[in-house]
Scaffold this motif. Structure first.
Motif, PDB file in Angstrom:
ATOM      1  N   MET A   1     -11.289  -8.415  -7.621  1.00  0.00           N
ATOM      2  CA  MET A   1     -11.004  -8.389  -9.666  1.00  0.00           C
ATOM      3  C   MET A   1     -11.836  -8.755 -10.094  1.00  0.00           C
ATOM      4  O   MET A   1     -12.507 -10.198  -9.736  1.00  0.00           O
ATOM      5  CB  MET A   1      -9.447  -8.424  -9.399  1.00  0.00           C
ATOM      6  CG  MET A   1      -8.643  -7.311  -8.689  1.00  0.00           C
ATOM      7  SD  MET A   1      -7.046  -8.125  -9.404  1.00  0.00           S
ATOM      8  CE  MET A   1      -6.069  -9.185  -9.164  1.00  0.00           C
ATOM      9  N   TYR A   2     -12.240  -9.268 -11.542  1.00  0.00           N
ATOM     10  CA  TYR A   2     -13.036  -9.522 -11.988  1.00  0.00           C
ATOM     11  C   TYR A   2     -12.317  -9.725 -13.369  1.00  0.00           C
ATOM     12  O   TYR A   2     -11.968  -8.967 -14.190  1.00  0.00           O
ATOM     13  CB  TYR A   2     -14.044  -8.395 -12.838  1.00  0.00           C
ATOM     14  CG  TYR A   2     -14.840  -7.530 -11.533  1.00  0.00           C
ATOM     15  CD1 TYR A   2     -15.987  -8.159 -10.805  1.00  0.00           C
ATOM     16  CD2 TYR A   2     -14.767  -6.111 -10.795  1.00  0.00           C
ATOM     17  CE1 TYR A   2     -16.535  -7.808  -9.978  1.00  0.00           C
ATOM     18  CE2 TYR A   2     -15.225  -5.654 -10.258  1.00  0.00           C
ATOM     19  CZ  TYR A   2     -15.915  -6.185  -9.534  1.00  0.00           C
ATOM     20  OH  TYR A   2     -16.367  -5.914  -8.508  1.00  0.00           O
ATOM     21  N   ASP A   3     -12.420 -11.018 -13.781  1.00  0.00           N
ATOM     22  CA  ASP A   3     -12.138 -11.803 -14.963  1.00  0.00           C
ATOM     23  C   ASP A   3     -13.385 -11.661 -16.331  1.00  0.00           C
ATOM     24  O   ASP A   3     -14.188 -12.282 -15.785  1.00  0.00           O
ATOM     25  CB  ASP A   3     -11.186 -12.586 -15.105  1.00  0.00           C
ATOM     26  CG  ASP A   3     -10.194 -13.561 -15.856  1.00  0.00           C
ATOM     27  OD1 ASP A   3     -11.081 -13.118 -17.333  1.00  0.00           O
ATOM     28  OD2 ASP A   3     -10.063 -13.998 -16.197  1.00  0.00           O
ATOM     29  N   ILE A   4     -12.315 -10.821 -17.142  1.00  0.00           N
ATOM     30  CA  ILE A   4     -13.896 -10.324 -18.271  1.00  0.00           C
ATOM     31  C   ILE A   4     -14.046 -11.751 -18.814  1.00  0.00           C
ATOM     32  O   ILE A   4     -15.607 -11.585 -19.347  1.00  0.00           O
ATOM     33  CB  ILE A   4     -13.285  -8.799 -18.857  1.00  0.00           C
ATOM     34  CG1 ILE A   4     -14.902  -8.780 -19.507  1.00  0.00           C
ATOM     35  CG2 ILE A   4     -12.768  -9.442 -19.398  1.00  0.00           C
ATOM     36  CD1 ILE A   4     -14.982  -7.281 -19.836  1.00  0.00           C
ATOM     37  N   THR A   5     -13.286 -12.426 -18.987  1.00  0.00           N
ATOM     38  CA  THR A   5     -13.036 -13.738 -19.777  1.00  0.00           C
ATOM     39  C   THR A   5     -14.433 -14.346 -19.215  1.00  0.00           C
ATOM     40  O   THR A   5     -14.629 -15.605 -19.946  1.00  0.00           O
ATOM     41  CB  THR A   5     -11.850 -14.003 -20.183  1.00  0.00           C
ATOM     42  OG1 THR A   5     -11.068 -13.968 -18.838  1.00  0.00           O
ATOM     43  CG2 THR A   5     -10.526 -12.948 -20.880  1.00  0.00           C
ATOM     44  N   CYS A  45      -9.240  -8.254 -14.577  1.00  0.00           N
ATOM     45  CA  CYS A  45      -7.624  -8.112 -14.067  1.00  0.00           C
ATOM     46  C   CYS A  45      -7.705  -9.880 -14.711  1.00  0.00           C
ATOM     47  O   CYS A  45      -8.467 -10.833 -14.671  1.00  0.00           O
ATOM     48  CB  CYS A  45      -6.782  -7.888 -13.125  1.00  0.00           C
ATOM     49  SG  CYS A  45      -6.922  -6.895 -12.549  1.00  0.00           S
ATOM     50  N   ASP A  46      -6.945 -10.264 -15.828  1.00  0.00           N
ATOM     51  CA  ASP A  46      -6.361 -11.391 -16.242  1.00  0.00           C
ATOM     52  C   ASP A  46      -6.772 -12.173 -14.755  1.00  0.00           C
ATOM     53  O   ASP A  46      -5.408 -11.992 -13.852  1.00  0.00           O
ATOM     54  CB  ASP A  46      -5.350 -11.368 -16.626  1.00  0.00           C
ATOM     55  CG  ASP A  46      -5.166 -13.386 -17.494  1.00  0.00           C
ATOM     56  OD1 ASP A  46      -5.364 -13.770 -16.736  1.00  0.00           O
ATOM     57  OD2 ASP A  46      -5.749 -13.798 -18.564  1.00  0.00           O
ATOM     58  N   GLU A  51      -2.601  -8.719 -14.778  1.00  0.00           N
ATOM     59  CA  GLU A  51      -2.309  -8.344 -15.683  1.00  0.00           C
ATOM     60  C   GLU A  51      -4.159  -7.558 -15.981  1.00  0.00           C
ATOM     61  O   GLU A  51      -4.678  -7.972 -15.949  1.00  0.00           O
ATOM     62  CB  GLU A  51      -1.692  -8.481 -16.818  1.00  0.00           C
ATOM     63  CG  GLU A  51      -1.285  -7.887 -18.459  1.00  0.00           C
ATOM     64  CD  GLU A  51      -1.153  -7.964 -19.550  1.00  0.00           C
ATOM     65  OE1 GLU A  51      -0.526  -7.143 -20.015  1.00  0.00           O
ATOM     66  OE2 GLU A  51      -0.828  -9.926 -19.386  1.00  0.00           O
ATOM     67  N   ASN A  52      -3.708  -6.341 -15.951  1.00  0.00           N
ATOM     68  CA  ASN A  52      -5.176  -5.357 -16.340  1.00  0.00           C
ATOM     69  C   ASN A  52      -5.290  -5.862 -17.964  1.00  0.00           C
ATOM     70  O   ASN A  52      -4.578  -5.734 -18.913  1.00  0.00           O
ATOM     71  CB  ASN A  52      -4.173  -4.051 -16.676  1.00  0.00           C
ATOM     72  CG  ASN A  52      -4.172  -3.417 -15.457  1.00  0.00           C
ATOM     73  OD1 ASN A  52      -2.922  -3.026 -14.988  1.00  0.00           O
ATOM     74  ND2 ASN A  52      -5.312  -3.406 -14.546  1.00  0.00           N
TER      75      ASN A  52
END
Length: 334
Positions: A1-5, A45-46, A51-52
């Motif tokens: 998964m990737y955290d975009i922030t 996701c966070d 969370e998405n």
């Protein structure tokens, strides 16, 4: 998964690798598109809550009206006020969607208008979201409508870009304020895409529940290359799902695999060129930084030398031997 922030170049490379291969073993561009939006929706996701990060992900493609299936043609005609559509008229067509609400996970139910007719340059200019995507991609409306095909041939290999709205709330470029932005607390909108060889424009649009800066958005240019690779094998055939495509998918597998290999070579070359250009831009920025530091160091040395020169007249005074110093008293005595 990737955290975009917290998105890093390493995350970008991993995601890009996956997206490049999602076009394999599918029967149509629509099927590949659905895989792409599903992957993005599920894997961004966070990192703390899981969370998405996206409330909704959509993939659009411009497509000639005459080649649309019946339901999409009907959607386009509903917006034309009874005017007869031309067969070669481009339509802004929803190919796939994935999101929070169940109805958002099918292109048939994800939006009220699934095919928007791009009738003329003047009318497209009045569509804020579409015209802004075209502008931020570095294109002009006539090129996207196929009015200037010779210009398109020059641009197609190079146009891979992003569409970024850092503050979605109140933005004139995101018209779905009451139905999407406000109720689902969308903070930023990020799109990425480019041109296909057929003359079509494609765009993946992410409606994000987190705010992202321009520096993060810029990394998604690389993902545009990978999505283009996944879509290219079906660019001029088998665009939409239908039972015949599914039944013939095994029979056509060798042909499709051959096409995928051809497109893979072409797109890997394009990816290499894109990476090289990015490296050259980074090297240029790095060189400018070095030049700036060298100028600052040179200026500092000049100031230090000037300061030393200005202090020389006082050095002799400080170094006068104590025997040569005569004290004077307040009563003028020595």
């Amino acid at each position: 998964m990737y955290d975009i922030t917290l998105f890093t170049p390493q995350d970008m490379a991993k995601c890009s690798l996956v997206l490049r291969h999602l076009g394999r073993n599918t029967a149509s561009m629509e099927a590949s598109s659905q895989k792409i939006v599903n992957y993005i929706y599920q894997h961004f996701c966070d990192s703390q809550t899981g969370e998405n990060s996206c409330a909704l992900v959509r993939l659009f493609k411009t497509h000639p009206y005459g080649e649309l299936e019946d339901s999409l043609q009907q959607s386009a005609r509903c917006l034309m006020n009874g005017h007869p559509p031309a067969a070669d008229m481009k339509c802004w067509t929803l190919l796939a969607a994935a999101g929070t609400e169940p109805q958002w996970n099918s292109r048939h139910t994800a939006a009220k208008n699934t095919a928007i007719p791009l009738v003329s340059t003047q009318l497209v200019a009045q569509m804020p979201a579409i015209s802004e995507i075209i502008r931020q991609f570095g294109l002009d409306i006539p090129t996207c409508l196929g009015i200037e095909p010779e210009r398109f041939l020059q641009l197609e290999p190079a146009v891979l870009n992003i569409f970024h709205v850092p503050e979605a709330k109140g933005s004139p470029f995101i018209p779905e304020q009451d139905s999407l932005i406000l109720p689902y607390q969308i903070k930023s909108v990020l799109g990425f895409g480019g041109l296909l060889r057929s003359g079509s424009l494609f765009a993946v649009v992410m409606f994000l529940k987190v705010k992202i800066p321009q520096s993060t958005a810029e990394m998604f240019k690389s993902l545009a290359v990978s999505v283009k690779k996944s879509l290219s094998a079906y660019d001029e055939q088998n665009v939409f799902d239908n039972p015949r495509n599914a039944n013939n998918s095994v029979m056509n597998n060798n042909v499709i695999e051959s096409q995928l290999l051809d497109f893979q070579v072409a797109n890997l070359i394009q990816l290499l060129e894109f990476s090289e250009q990015k490296m050259l831009r980074q090297a240029a920025r790095f060189q400018r930084t070095i030049d700036k530091l060298q100028r600052e160091i040179a200026n500092r040395k000049k100031k230090e030398e000037a300061f030393k020169a200005s202090q020389e007249p006082f050095t002799g005074i400080v170094n006068i031997p104590q025997d040569n110093i005569v004290p004077f008293e307040e009563n003028q005595g020595i």
